[in-house]
Scaffold this active site. Structure first.
Site, short mmCIF file in Angstrom:
data_model
loop_
_atom_site.label_atom_id
_atom_site.label_comp_id
_atom_site.label_asym_id
_atom_site.label_seq_id
_atom_site.Cartn_x
_atom_site.Cartn_y
_atom_site.Cartn_z
N ASP A 186 0.87 -1.16 0.00
CA ASP A 186 0.00 0.00 0.00
C ASP A 186 0.92 1.22 0.00
OD1 ASP A 186 -2.18 1.82 0.70
OD2 ASP A 186 -1.31 1.78 2.70
N ASP A 191 -1.77 -0.80 5.92
CA ASP A 191 -1.97 -0.25 7.25
C ASP A 191 -3.42 0.12 7.54
OD1 ASP A 191 -2.02 1.92 5.46
OD2 ASP A 191 -1.66 3.30 7.11
P1 ADP Z 1 -3.99 4.51 -0.05
O1 ADP Z 1 -4.46 3.34 -0.85
O2 ADP Z 1 -2.80 5.16 -0.69
O3 ADP Z 1 -3.73 4.18 1.39
P2 ADP Z 1 -6.72 5.46 0.25
O4 ADP Z 1 -7.26 4.25 -0.45
O5 ADP Z 1 -6.95 5.55 1.70
O6 ADP Z 1 -5.15 5.62 -0.08
O7 ADP Z 1 -7.32 6.76 -0.42
C1 ADP Z 1 -7.33 6.93 -1.83
C2 ADP Z 1 -7.70 8.32 -2.20
O8 ADP Z 1 -9.05 8.58 -1.84
C3 ADP Z 1 -6.88 9.36 -1.50
O9 ADP Z 1 -5.71 9.63 -2.18
C4 ADP Z 1 -7.85 10.54 -1.50
O10 ADP Z 1 -7.77 11.21 -2.73
C5 ADP Z 1 -9.19 9.90 -1.37
N1 ADP Z 1 -9.66 9.90 0.01
C6 ADP Z 1 -9.84 8.81 0.80
N2 ADP Z 1 -10.31 9.17 2.01
C7 ADP Z 1 -10.39 10.52 2.01
C8 ADP Z 1 -10.80 11.50 2.97
N3 ADP Z 1 -11.19 11.19 4.21
N4 ADP Z 1 -10.75 12.79 2.59
C9 ADP Z 1 -10.36 13.14 1.37
N5 ADP Z 1 -9.96 12.28 0.43
C10 ADP Z 1 -9.98 10.97 0.72
MG MG Z 2 -2.91 3.22 3.61
#
Ligand code: ADP
Ligand code: MG
Length: 673
Positions: free
Chosen positions: A333, A570
């Site tokens: 991730d 995570d």
């Molecule tokens: P990663 O897979 O890198 O851990 P996430 O899957 O948690 O990232 O989130 C993917 C995308 O969705 C983020 O880059 C953001 O653009 C959007 N996003 C997710 N949760 C939020 C939030 N609470 N507020 C704003 N944007 C969010």
């Molecule tokens: Mg993450």
């Protein structure tokens, strides 16, 4: 007074060692007596050696035989020894009685050595637990009272002085200090903590005096849960061990049948005399027993688990340790795993007549309930501005968050998500976004509106308005919906910076060096941002803009090609992928329970390089197990052939057989280092 007490204590704990020593002495004296032709004395001493050395194995073997109707190899040993003694008496070849006693003695010695080995792994796991103190100083009416940990209640305030161990998980209410969390994370670098932060039972307070508030029952403290998991890991037998045990049962029967045939047929078929025949059949019983094979796996895995636990790597069971040695592909991730997850607002760009503060404020109204690092960063940046939390807030993992503020819908999230709610993303902002994303920044868009007029008309009270309009965050506004629902507009964007972990690039390189064939990155974030981060850590294959279930799909595809695939993550959005992967590895336990529950391996220290350590440990365990099995089987085959050709007498057979058992046990213990 003290000395005999200690001796009794020692005898109790090491009864196997004491029995082996006594057996050895009796055997020695018996052999001398026999040599000097004191037959009466010898016939007293030697049977005593049999009884003392063989009692424990015979008892266990008979219990298994009568209770489980299963033969175990211990019993075969005893039968072989008694057979040798019987043969000796019958043929008046008294040296055979000594051979039988040697068998019992060596068997007892190797049993004692194995016992020692097991106690050592257990001790090294138990040393984790001894770290929590038994009492805490609790504040009662302003005075410090010492209370035993089991009597602590949620809400109690406790005092911890400099240099003391933290007695239970609690939150700091006053003071600050640097805390050594090595007991949990295996990381001895102290961590600075202050008011509002959580401290963990068993960790060591540094220079500051702390007042803590107990916020959860002591028995569910992190270290207690970890200890329980490790204990469970010890008792669960991995599939490979179960296979060997099933194999042992049918194999033991086979040995008995073969033994009986070998003891009866050769005089007729090969013209051997009876003494040779029976002697070789007894030797066969000994050398064919799969003791070394039985000891090939568990001691190795237990040592590996204990070693991992000491370094802050929690293996939930032995098969995962073994599996870790076979991993051929790893998926990472991005946010919080390859990056620190300590996200900060880097830049705010507003659209139209809105100010940067407006953008932050509006975003903060919905993010105030978010557990996502992005949400926390936005709220932190907006802390001095004037706003209240939105209502009906709903987070959509991997996409964004939505809610109602001041009669208006607020939408914050990635471009694809926000685009579902607005007519267009302003062009200049899109350009700025691309530039920021190429630098590795994460861009979230902020939009608002869509129900202002209608809500306003619906009633000044507000509640009426909210109830009238169903908010379905997943349904995108169709062209047919009333204009009031689709007229949300972008008011700006927020670029967030999240530092790549300092150890990320080196860890990836190390994993490649360890022979991992494929390393990919999975993220919900934008492709450009993802590419930029991937490049800086040395990952070539990037899957971006994924929803949680897309991450799971990628893992499935990798599994088709590489079979054993590990996923490192995570967050909540990683949970499906962690569960699908052959091994789910979670980063950093302090705080995130999802990780501790869903993952197979937890890197307690929240440091990526532990992944390489875990991999190395897995590889070594896997290698040692393979080695052990090879050694065990070679010894068995060698001794069997030797016995058939008449080159192996009973003592040599026993030494070869037990020697190989001890060898593989000790070989497994190498992992403790
Ligand atoms: P990663 O897979 O890198 O851990 P996430 O899957 O948690 O990232 O989130 C993917 C995308 O969705 C983020 O880059 C953001 O653009 C959007 N996003 C997710 N949760 C939020 C939030 N609470 N507020 C704003 N944007 C969010
Ligand atoms: Mg993450």
């Amino acid at each position: 007074m003290l000395y005999p007490e200690r001796l009794t204590q020692f005898t109790k704990e090491h009864s196997d060692t004491v029995a082996a020593i006594a057996c050895g002495l009796l055997l020695l004296l018996g052999a001398i007596a026999l040599h000097l032709n004191f037959f009466g004395l010898a016939l007293l001493l030697l049977p005593a050696a049999y009884v003392i050395g063989g009692y424990e194995s015979a008892r266990e073997g008979l219990t298994t035989l009568f209770q489980e109707k299963e033969l175990d190899v211990d019993l075969l040993m005893i039968v072989a020894a008694l057979g040798a003694a019987g043969l000796g008496l019958w043929q008046r070849e008294y040296h055979l009685i000594i051979d039988g006693a040697i068998l019992i003695l060596i068997f007892a010695i190797s049993g004692a050595l194995e016992g020692y080995a097991m106690r050592r792994t257990e001790r090294s796991i138990r040393s984790l637990m001894s770290l929590t103190p038994d009492i805490a100083m609790v504040l009662r009416q302003g005075r410090e009272v010492s209370v035993s940990i089991s009597q602590l209640k949620v809400g109690d305030e406790i005092v911890v002085k400099p240099g003391e161990l933290i007695p239970t998980d609690a939150v700091i209410v006053s003071g600050y200090s640097s805390i050594n969390q090595g007991a949990i994370t295996g990381e001895s670098l102290p961590v600075e903590k202050t008011v509002g932060e959580e401290v963990f039972a068993g960790t060591l307070n540094g220079y500051g005096a702390l007042k803590l508030k107990v916020h959860q029952p002591p028995e569910s403290s992190l270290i207690q849960r970890v200890i329980k998991l490790v204990e469970q890991a010890q008792t669960e037998e991995p599939p490979s061990q179960q296979f060997i045990e099933r194999f042992e049962r049918s194999y033991a029967r086979l040995i008995v049948i073969a033994g009986v045939l070998l003891a009866t047929l050769p005089p007729f078929l090969l013209g051997w005399d009876w003494e040779t025949t029976i002697y070789r059949a007894l030797t066969f019983l000994v050398v064919a027993s799969p003791c070394a094979l039985m000891a090939a796996i568990m001691p190795t895995l237990l040592s590996g688990i204990a070693n991992g636990a000491r370094q802050g790597i929690l293996f939930k069971n032995g098969s995962q340790l073994e599996m870790m040695g076979k991993v051929r592909a790893i998926a990472f991730d991005k946010t919080g795993t390859l990056t620190t997850g300590i996200v900060q607002v880097f830049q705010v760009i507003s659209a139209g007549n809105y100010s940067q503060a407006d953008v932050l404020k509006v975003a903060a109204t919905v993010e105030s309930v978010s557990e996502h690092a992005i949400g926390k960063a936005i709220v932190k940046a907006a802390v001095d501005l004037n706003w209240v939390s939105a209502v009906e807030v709903q987070a959509i993992p991997g996409q964004g968050i939505i809610g109602i503020n001041n009669m208006q819908q607020v939408i914050v999230g990635n471009a694809a998500f926000v685009q579902k709610h607005v007519t267009n993303l302003p062009e200049e902002l899109q350009k700025s976004a691309s530039v920021l994303e190429e630098e590795g920044k994460t861009v979230v868009w902020v939009a608002q509106g869509g129900m202002g007029r209608q809500g306003g008309q619906g009633g000044q009270g507000g509640q009426g308005g909210k109830k009238q309009i169903p908010i379905s965050p997943l349904s995108s506004p169709s062209p047919l919906s009333p204009p009031s629902l689709s007229s949300a507009e972008v008011i700006g964007l927020i670029a967030l910076a999240d530092e790549v972990r300092a150890e990320a690039a080196a860890t990836i390189a190390r994993l490649k060096a360890l022979g991992v064939e494929q390393i990919v990155m999975l993220t919900g974030d934008n492709q450009r941002t993802a590419d930029s981060v991937a490049q800086s850590v040395g990952i070539n294959e990037v899957y971006a803009e994924l929803l949680p279930e897309d991450k799971l799909d990628v893992i499935r595809r990798l599994q088709k090609q590489y079979k054993t695939v590990a996923m490192v993550g995570d967050g909540i959005n990683d949970a499906p992928a962690l569960a699908q992967a052959s091994i789910g590895i979670a980063m950093g336990v302090a705080g995130s329970d999802v990780a501790l529950e869903t993952a197979d391996i937890v890197l307690m220290a929240d440091r990526l390089e532990k992944l390489a350590v875990a991999m190395d440990l897995g590889r070594r365990s896997h290698g040692i197990i393979k080695q052990n099995i090879t050694v065990a089987l070679s010894f068995i085959i060698l001794l069997l052939v030797g016995n058939f050709l008449g080159n192996v007498n009973l003592p040599i057979g026993v030494i070869g057989h037990e020697g190989s058992t001890v060898l593989v046990t000790l070989s497994g213990l190498r992992l403790l280092k």
